[in-house]
Design a protein around this motif. Structure first.
Motif: not given
Length: 194
Positions: A9-10, A68, A76, A101, A104, A106, A109-110
């Motif tokens: 997603r990122l 995103h 973000l 943010n 979620q 993020y 994932e990052a």
């Protein structure tokens, strides 16, 4: 050189001067800074960020701004791999996201993308996290990613006066053996043309 990193997603792109204002604005939010530094700390403003943001870029380290894929212009938060001070050879993982943010996925994932860069592309021996011992969300994330908590110690970046921070480590060996972070990583790396 820092690559552009992507995940499902990122997009994680190397920090630029244009990113400093949104980061300073995030650093002015008391909720975001609750476990990091007092709001108004000069190190967290635009000038302080500019002094330390681009120091380790040629080594493939430094900071990446996260957006995103569906809105690449919207900030973000950020992630980073930064050498420890005081002569320590360790590389510290840093991450911070705007409060809106949170929750979620993020950060996880990052961070997975950045760990892939650190362990696979840079072949770092280990990566550490230093966080406030009361920052339960950060400690949960570290645990989910496979970091092991070691003896607490002070961090040059946190606290005035300094306090003992939770100290967590993930080794390259654990990463290669299939840590939870690597198992869920679907990272892609591209290097910008210069």
């Amino acid at each position: 050189m820092q690559p552009v990193l992507t995940s499902e997603r990122l997009i994680l792109r190397p920090r630029t001067m244009a990113d400093l204002q949104p980061i300073a604005a995030m650093n002015a939010d008391p909720e975001v800074m609750r476990y990091i530094a007092p709001v108004g700390d000069p190190l967290m403003g635009v000038e302080g960020l500019a002094r330390r943001s681009f120091t380790h870029v040629e080594q493939g380290l430094g900071y990446w701004s996260v957006s995103h894929r569906d809105a690449p212009e919207a900030f973000l938060g950020y992630v980073g791999l930064i050498p420890q001070r005081e002569g320590r050879a360790e590389i510290e993982l840093s991450y911070r996201f705007e409060a809106r943010n949170w929750g979620q996925g993020y950060a996880a994932e990052a961070v997975r993308s950045l760990l892939g860069h650190g362990f696979d592309a840079l072949a770092l021996r280990d990566i550490v996290i230093l966080t406030h011992p009361l920052n339960a969300a950060s400690l949960r994330l570290a645990e989910r990613l496979g970091f092991s908590r070691e003896a607490d110690r002070p961090s040059w970046m946190m606290g005035d006066p300094q306090f003992l921070c939770a100290f967590c480590r993930l080794t390259r060996a654990a990463w290669l053996a299939g840590s939870p972070a690597r198992a869920r990583s679907s990272d892609r790396i591209s290097y910008p043309v210069r």
